[in-house]
Design an enzyme around this catalytic site. Sequence first.
Site, PDB file in Angstrom:
ATOM      1  N   GLY A   1     -78.841 -63.227  -8.075  1.00 22.78           N
ATOM      2  CA  GLY A   1     -77.787 -62.587  -7.306  1.00 22.78           C
ATOM      3  C   GLY A   1     -76.501 -62.458  -8.341  1.00 22.78           C
ATOM      4  O   GLY A   1     -75.848 -61.394  -8.394  1.00 22.78           O
TER       5      GLY A   1
ATOM      6  N   GLY B   1     -77.413 -56.457  -3.080  1.00 18.47           N
ATOM      7  CA  GLY B   1     -76.964 -55.606  -3.874  1.00 18.47           C
ATOM      8  C   GLY B   1     -76.065 -54.375  -3.272  1.00 18.47           C
ATOM      9  O   GLY B   1     -75.107 -53.987  -3.635  1.00 18.47           O
TER      10      GLY B   1
ATOM     11  N   LYS C   1     -75.509 -75.093  -2.301  1.00 19.66           N
ATOM     12  CA  LYS C   1     -75.856 -73.794  -1.639  1.00 19.66           C
ATOM     13  C   LYS C   1     -75.855 -73.595  -0.292  1.00 19.66           C
ATOM     14  O   LYS C   1     -75.383 -72.538   0.259  1.00 19.66           O
ATOM     15  CB  LYS C   1     -77.506 -73.867  -1.795  1.00 19.66           C
ATOM     16  CG  LYS C   1     -78.116 -72.575  -1.256  1.00 19.66           C
ATOM     17  CD  LYS C   1     -79.666 -72.536  -1.770  1.00 19.66           C
ATOM     18  CE  LYS C   1     -80.256 -71.111  -1.106  1.00 19.66           C
ATOM     19  NZ  LYS C   1     -81.315 -70.714  -1.445  1.00 19.66           N
TER      20      LYS C   1
ATOM     21  N   ALA D   1     -85.980 -44.438   4.630  1.00 15.24           N
ATOM     22  CA  ALA D   1     -86.345 -43.689   3.704  1.00 15.24           C
ATOM     23  C   ALA D   1     -87.849 -43.066   3.583  1.00 15.24           C
ATOM     24  O   ALA D   1     -88.704 -44.149   3.338  1.00 15.24           O
ATOM     25  CB  ALA D   1     -85.630 -43.840   2.307  1.00 15.24           C
TER      26      ALA D   1
ATOM     27  N   CYS E   1     -90.100 -63.562  -8.445  1.00 17.23           N
ATOM     28  CA  CYS E   1     -89.050 -64.321  -8.004  1.00 17.23           C
ATOM     29  C   CYS E   1     -89.737 -65.600  -7.370  1.00 17.23           C
ATOM     30  O   CYS E   1     -90.366 -65.797  -6.507  1.00 17.23           O
ATOM     31  CB  CYS E   1     -88.749 -63.701  -6.578  1.00 17.23           C
ATOM     32  SG  CYS E   1     -87.045 -64.367  -6.009  1.00 17.23           S
TER      33      CYS E   1
ATOM     34  N   GLY F   1     -80.182 -49.032   1.002  1.00 10.58           N
ATOM     35  CA  GLY F   1     -80.194 -50.409   0.905  1.00 10.58           C
ATOM     36  C   GLY F   1     -79.242 -51.223   1.392  1.00 10.58           C
ATOM     37  O   GLY F   1     -78.220 -51.054   0.526  1.00 10.58           O
ATOM     38  N   ALA F   2     -79.284 -52.138   2.127  1.00 12.24           N
ATOM     39  CA  ALA F   2     -78.052 -52.969   2.306  1.00 12.24           C
ATOM     40  C   ALA F   2     -78.569 -54.466   2.272  1.00 12.24           C
ATOM     41  O   ALA F   2     -78.109 -55.365   3.054  1.00 12.24           O
ATOM     42  CB  ALA F   2     -77.621 -52.999   3.789  1.00 12.24           C
ATOM     43  N   GLY F   3     -79.174 -54.875   1.128  1.00 13.00           N
ATOM     44  CA  GLY F   3     -79.417 -56.364   0.895  1.00 13.00           C
ATOM     45  C   GLY F   3     -78.005 -56.871   0.015  1.00 13.00           C
ATOM     46  O   GLY F   3     -77.132 -56.287   0.220  1.00 13.00           O
TER      47      GLY F   3
ATOM     48  N   CYS G   1     -79.351 -69.736 -10.720  1.00 14.90           N
ATOM     49  CA  CYS G   1     -79.747 -69.875  -9.528  1.00 14.90           C
ATOM     50  C   CYS G   1     -79.577 -71.328  -8.942  1.00 14.90           C
ATOM     51  O   CYS G   1     -79.500 -72.193  -9.593  1.00 14.90           O
ATOM     52  CB  CYS G   1     -81.307 -69.906  -9.608  1.00 14.90           C
ATOM     53  SG  CYS G   1     -82.358 -70.248  -7.806  1.00 14.90           S
TER      54      CYS G   1
END
Length: 424
Positions: A322, A14, A390, A80, A161, A10-12, A355
């Site tokens: 985040g 995180g 932001k 995957a 969320c 996963g490449a978000g 946030c």
Amino acid sequence: MKKADIVVLGAGLGGISMVFDLKAELGKKHRIVLVNKTTHFQFTPSNPWVGVGWRKEGDITVELAPLMARHGIDFIQATASRLHPEDNRVEMEDGTSVGYDYLVIATGPELAFDEVEGLGPHGHTQSICTLDHSIKANDAFEAFCADPGPIVVGAAQGASCYGPAYEYAMILDKELRSRRIRDKVPMTFVTAEPYIGHLGLGGVGDTKGMLEHEMRQRSVRWITNAKVEKVAPGAMTVSELNDDGSEKTRHQLDFKYSMMLPAFRGIAAVRDIEGLVNPRGFIIVDKHQRNPKYPNIFGIGVAIAIAPLEKTPVPTGVPKTGYMIESMVLATAKNIKALLEGREPKDEATWNAFCLADFGDRGVAFLAQPQNPPRNVNWAAEGMWVHLAKVAFEKYFLRKVRKGITETYYENAIMKMLTMHKLK
């Protein structure tokens, strides 16, 4: 020391931080592999802006293959299909497999639209959970503006969320006012939260008062303790529950445009693996981000299991912001390094919540340290500065990612903010 293969799935937010942190900790001694289903990294916090056309795909994405090649990280674009933890390998949809000595699961969630009839982009509502969904939401919004009517925005039962739902409602309001058609658009905010500003956290500071104030100022009515029963073309059936879980009122909400966040669950590739995941398919981790049954598997971000703060009439999940994810990433990188050097892991993430919720012309910021009350810092503030912060943070984060620099982005931003507001 034997050279190890460390796979990040996963490449978000995180995953991209994870590979850079691992590279910084391990250097060239070990192979780091990033596996992602798309060719690019996208800055997910910008999705609400994409949904109204304020950002385009190229503004918030970074191509992964050239970026990873520049930094000595292997990149595999694949989806995957099944994790085989007993064999230390991840099977892909194309039939290939990737082996690992250590695996970090950073996939984010699977979006459970199917749990509510008619929900989602393949049903009758839009989503801003992914870049593709946000682009589609913007296309639908442009068509809506040519023939405006009622809007329904919010988060269905089990969602975890809530910030993006509030952001999108307020950004829609701002854009509709800019187009001089807000007067033609009744707007209703529908949420599983027991009250406005709960956010899955029991509220932070006065988020209840602040967000209710914003909604009143913008003529947005709301329904809390809301369970979405079904969605038909142009109509949403919502049960509003009492505190004891009994039905208080059943609403039939007509709409010409709707964006509803769904519940999350773990991805199909890991679901039902005993000892690895909870019943919703989220990765079970200890205080070192490590799975107890499979100690060479770590989990970070939205993919991990965190129990809800409290029981609510309608199920609400726990957000993983985040700031929290960044802390998980750093602890995981250091713990994998310790294991490779023959030491026991000792680093722990600090599960705090931070946030910046942008409302287009102002916004609300909140900080909870720790995430669950009682807290050492329980603070929220509002103003034009949140919107500006932001925008600046988006540019800062993407610039650093494009350079492949590992850095505690959120920690730095928070320390500056705490100093500015004399909270440090």
